[in-house]
Scaffold this motif. Structure first.
Motif: not given
Ligand code: CTP
Length: 410
Positions: A194-197, A204-209, A235-237, A276-280
């Motif tokens: 796995t790689a990336g965030p 639709p336009v905001r998020g946690l990363t 891979s994440g974005p 780097a996976v978001a925990d929440y």
């Protein structure tokens, strides 16, 4: 037998009755993991059609030197660069003579001259042609020039005679082709990374990363591929291009990453979690862009699945490598993660002050059950190669230990 995983083979077919076996040669090479492109000489067309070889190789067959269309697609120099090895099978007496003279009067000879990859020939001809002094002199020249000679075998020939000059069988040719490559430390193994965030959408336009470019994971995927593994990268974005010859699956959220990993990891011998996976993630995701109103708002979050810990629960689990990015108490925190997640190895790095997330250089502390090792700061591509080397050594050592423990119990 070796493998040809990730290898690109140019199969040259010259004019001889054994050309009818070329379709089988393509099939055997592909079964061993190679990607194959075929170049035919003019004479080969009398024995097998380009359409057959196109169908079995899955690529158009190359026949013309200096044909405008062909050169615009993949010209002779590009083909020569593309191949990791050139196998000419069958190689007729005439082809061997032209190759020995260093001629470049058709596509196949031009590619053989232009390539830096190893070239092997599988002679196929009547026994008297094989024993002819001119053929022998040509072979001696080719051998001196570093061309490998596969065969020929002995036996009954298409012309009704019995003796040397039969082309080796396709399975044998594919096996010998694999021996042209120095064996990689991960030959024949499947590695999932796995790689990336990850991106956890709020609307639709905001998020946690998390801050992660994906560079380390992508460099590791490329290094594992170079070491002979077949590689799946989830891979994440990121803004990075897909690494060559790596199956890359693009996902957005931790849940999607979890699903993609679990769908592919059962056939893997090694799993490396670099993301780097978001925990929440937000409990709800608004379908329209949220408008500001109140001075203070709160966002309710829920835990994401732990991908690495979930893979560790599988039975049998692959060899597991995790990453820990820490700002303090590097070894202590990393060791805790190693134990809590029940993994085999953890690569810990300090983040902040010019190292880590967005830099090209990085140093790593490797902690496993057997001890601690440091890989000093170096460009990420070099560091990735050293880490893959280390992972391969540990993987093979632990497998040897398991085998000997099992043998002991029997
Ligand atoms: N990881 C994972 N799935 C998650 C979270 C992390 O696979 N949901 C993996 C990462 O890819 C990495 C390792 O676990 O290999 C990092 O461990 P983690 O405990 O998640 O690190 P942090 O989130 O930094 O932990 P903490 O907040 O406790 O420092």
């Amino acid at each position: 037998m070796g493998t040809l995983t990730n290898k690109r083979i140019l199969l040259g077919v010259s004019g001889g009755i054994a050309a009818y076996k070329s379709a089988d040669t393509v099939r055997r090479l592909r079964e061993m993991g190679a990607e194959v492109r075929v170049i035919m000489t003019r004479g080969a067309g009398s024995f097998i059609t380009p359409l057959t070889l196109q169908a079995v190789s899955g690529h158009p067959v190359y026949q013309q030197l200096l044909d405008t269309d062909a050169e615009a697609g993949m010209g002779h120099i590009e083909l020569a660069r593309w191949g990791d090895a050139v196998l000419v099978a069958p190689a007729s007496a005439n082809f061997l003579a032209r190759l020995a003279q260093g001629r470049a009067d058709d596509l196949l000879t031009a590619v053989c001259l232009a390539t830096e990859a190893p070239v092997a020939v599988a002679p196929a001809m009547n026994r008297q042609m094989w024993n002819n002094a001119a053929t022998k002199a040509n072979l001696a020249t080719l051998q001196k020039n570093g061309v490998r000679i596969f065969g020929p075998g002995e036996g009954s020939q298409a012309c009704g005679e019995v003796g040397p000059g039969r082309m080796l069988e396709p399975a044998d040719l594919a096996g010998r082709t694999s021996e042209l490559f120095s064996t990689g430390v991960l030959d024949g193994l499947h590695v999932v990374l796995t790689a990336g965030p990850t991106w956890e959408a709020i609307d639709p336009v905001r998020g946690l990363t998390n801050r992660s470019t994906g560079k380390m994971g992508y460099a590791l995927a490329a290094a594992a591929m170079e070491a002979g593994a077949s590689v799946t990268l989830v891979s994440g974005p990121t803004s990075l291009p897909d690494p060559e010859r790596v199956r890359t699956l693009r996902v957005e959220s931790a849940q999607e990453m979890y699903d993609a990993v679990l769908a592919h990891v059962s056939s893997a011998e090694i799993f490396i979690a670099v993301a780097a996976v978001a925990d929440y993630r937000p409990v709800t995701r608004a379908s329209e862009k949220a408008k500001k109103s109140a001075e203070r708002i709160s966002l309710e979050l829920v835990r994401n699945p732990d991908i690495l810990a979930s893979v560790a629960e599988l039975k049998p689990a692959p060899y597991l490598v995790g990453f820990a990015a820490e700002t303090e108490q590097l070894e202590q925190n990393a060791r805790r993660k190693l134990e809590e997640k029940k993994i085999d190895l953890i690569a810990a790095n300090r983040v902040g002050a010019d190292l880590g997330f967005e830099s090209d250089d990085n140093s790593l502390l490797l902690i496993g059950r057997h001890g601690v090792t440091t890989l000093t700061a170096q460009p990420k591509t070099r560091l990735a190669r050293s880490l893959i080397q280390y992972i391969a050594e540990r993987y093979h050592a632990e497998r040897r230990d398991q085998n000997s423990r099992q043998a002991h119990r029997r």
